[in-house]
Design a protein around this motif. Structure first.
Motif, PDB file in Angstrom:
ATOM      1  N   TYR A   1      -2.320   4.208   5.686  1.00  0.00           N
ATOM      2  CA  TYR A   1      -2.565   3.348   4.873  1.00  0.00           C
ATOM      3  C   TYR A   1      -2.885   4.254   3.902  1.00  0.00           C
ATOM      4  O   TYR A   1      -2.147   3.709   2.448  1.00  0.00           O
ATOM      5  N   GLN A   2      -2.734   5.588   3.609  1.00  0.00           N
ATOM      6  CA  GLN A   2      -2.544   6.388   2.185  1.00  0.00           C
ATOM      7  C   GLN A   2      -1.579   6.576   2.318  1.00  0.00           C
ATOM      8  O   GLN A   2      -0.723   6.853   1.411  1.00  0.00           O
TER       9      GLN A   2
ATOM     10  N   GLU B   1      -0.343   4.062   0.277  1.00  0.00           N
ATOM     11  CA  GLU B   1      -0.903   3.327  -0.952  1.00  0.00           C
ATOM     12  C   GLU B   1      -0.082   4.509  -1.861  1.00  0.00           C
ATOM     13  O   GLU B   1       0.357   4.540  -3.529  1.00  0.00           O
TER      14      GLU B   1
ATOM     15  N   ALA C   1      -1.834  -0.317   0.248  1.00  0.00           N
ATOM     16  CA  ALA C   1      -2.867  -0.265   0.810  1.00  0.00           C
ATOM     17  C   ALA C   1      -3.940  -1.618   1.992  1.00  0.00           C
ATOM     18  O   ALA C   1      -4.205  -1.996   2.221  1.00  0.00           O
TER      19      ALA C   1
END
Length: 487
Positions: free
Chosen positions: A108-109, A112, A119
């Motif tokens: 997710y990071q 992002e 994300a």
């Protein structure tokens, strides 16, 4: 109940079925035309190097565990699994790559960092993918593909729209980064079709990727084959190699009566073919075939592949165990496989270096490299073309990973369309079977049970549930259940 069953082929689906059938009390004999077991998952050894000839990705570990659990066993009873971190790496250009972590929060990071706001969309996408995975893998893919009603459940009726949208549309709705789009569209390539032709419901492959991770059986994918053969043998299955089936013999009632193997007649009550479906029907009389040449020619097949197994005299740098090279036009290469079949002008390719993770696959200080270029099935295959494309991808590999490798090649072996035909009787030399497009899903795939010949059944990547190793394990179970039901 018919007690004597011969299985043609020894790939994953055939091995799976042999175990289930033996457990049910059948006398099972597996016939393999080649000199080693495993079908496309055979092994190649040379000068201290070990290569898996075929499947190299271990995804959906729960499916493997479910298989072994059906026999009171665990995968760890037969082989050791290592979770890869990174699961894989993707190159998009020179000094431009992203690594897919084993940790979902880190993924997710990464998203992002690559695209602000992505994300949030990825979390929603993975939530949908997990829900679809639970529905598909725990229920739908274990259906025999007999009726369209198999797809109608309390869970699927709320997801009807996902069967009429595509992965490509779903991914691109909220994600704009070309890099992230390629990463999200990549897993469905295991299903054998373009993301733009694959139903959105199949986003469960993304959960298999990000949620469950990428694993490696220590010693290679062939360890899974060895484990399944050991299980089958313990259940009483008999294996015969160098056993080429020339003919399926039927009687006047259109029932299986036997096989001709290496020119000799063998009596049997039932035949289950884990070999190529199209090829198996060529072993029948013309009026006993279910599907015509016209039928097969109109189907969308998964790609073939040009494969190279390469021994390097040094360790390779700046790569991961699994490394994808998406630095060229994804859509163009897909068109040159599916829409306008020809040798790709600038191919994407995949490489794996098991010796990064698994020291048993190469001598110390050396590297075992496996390279794959997806190709259209049925195209021309010559040694000159193979050599041209070997240099084409290694030239790019050297630039992208900033190192010299061509002068460090100790040996290479290639495998392509002609080999898939010769070694596996593969229709048009395809590598993965029939693509899972909307019109080739579930009950719309070739049937497990022959409608023309009694006691003839099929399993594997051209029938349900479709291409891939986990589906092959499932296919063997489905075929067994259908055989038992019809006896």
């Amino acid at each position: 109940m018919s007690k004597n069953i011969y299985i043609i082929g020894s790939g994953f689906s055939a091995l799976s079925a042999s175990c289930y059938l033996a457990k049910e009390g059948y006398k099972v004999t597996v016939l393999e035309k080649n000199d080693t077991l495993g079908g496309r998952a055979r092994q190649f050894k040379k000068d201290g190097f070990t290569f898996d000839l075929g499947p190299s990705w271990y995804w959906m570990p729960d499916v493997f565990e479910r298989f072994f659990a059906d026999f009171g066993k665990k995968a760890s009873d037969y082989y050791v699994l290592d979770k890869l971190n990174p699961g894989y790496e993707v190159y998009f250009g020179e000094n431009s790559s992203l690594k897919i972590s084993e940790n979902l929060e880190e993924i997710y990071q990464m998203f992002e960092n690559e695209e602000a706001g992505s994300a949030k969309h990825l979390k929603s996408f993975i939530s949908s993918a997990k829900s679809n995975y639970d529905t598909a893998i725990k229920d739908l893919v274990y259906k025999p593909g007999v009726s369209p009603l198999e797809l109608v459940t309390t869970k699927t009726v709320t997801r009807v729209s996902q069967f009429f949208s595509t992965i490509s549309k779903q991914v691109r709705k909220n994600i704009k980064s070309k890099k992230l789009i390629k990463i999200l569209e990549f897993p469905v390539l295991f299903l054998g079709a373009k993301p733009s032709d694959t139903p959105a419901f199949y986003n469960f492959m993304n959960y298999a990727d990000f949620g469950l991770g990428t694993w490696h059986p220590r010693g290679g994918m062939y360890k899974v084959v060895e484990g399944m053969v050991a299980l089958a043998t313990s259940l009483g299955v008999e294996f015969k190699v160098n056993a080429n089936v020339d003919k399926i013999v039927t009687n006047s009632n259109n029932e299986v009566a036997g096989l001709v193997v290496n020119g000799e007649k063998i009596d049997t009550d039932l035949v289950l073919s884990g070999a190529d479906y199209h090829h198996t029907e060529t072993l029948l009389n013309e009026d006993e075939k279910q599907y015509s040449e016209k039928y097969w020619s109109k189907k969308t097949f998964a790609p073939s592949s040009l494969l190279f197994y390469v021994g390097f005299d040094k360790k390779v740098e700046n790569v991961s165990h699994h490394t994808l090279f998406f630095d060229t036009d994804f859509e163009l290469h897909a068109k040159e496989i599916y829409d306008n079949p020809k040798w790709p002008s600038d191919p994407l390719f995949y490489a794996n270096f098991t010796s990064i993770t698994d020291k048993t696959s190469a001598p110390e200080g050396k590297e075992a490299g496996f390279f794959l270029i997806p190709l259209a099935p049925g195209i021309e295959d010559t040694e000159a073309l193979r050599e041209e494309y070997f240099h084409k991808i290694l030239d790019r590999f050297e630039i992208l990973t900033n190192q010299e490798v061509k002068k460090h090649v100790l040996f290479k072996r290639s495998f392509c369309v002609k080999d898939f035909k010769q070694e596996y009787n593969s229709y048009k030399g395809n590598a993965y079977g029939m693509a899972n497009t909307l019109l080739q899903t579930a009950f719309l795939r070739p049937k497990i049970k022959s409608s023309k010949v009694k006691n003839l059944y099929f399993t594997g990547q051209l029938t349900v549930p479709g291409p891939g190793v986990p589906p092959a394990l499932i296919s063997g179970k489905i075929a067994t259940e259908l055989i038992i039901k019809n006896q």
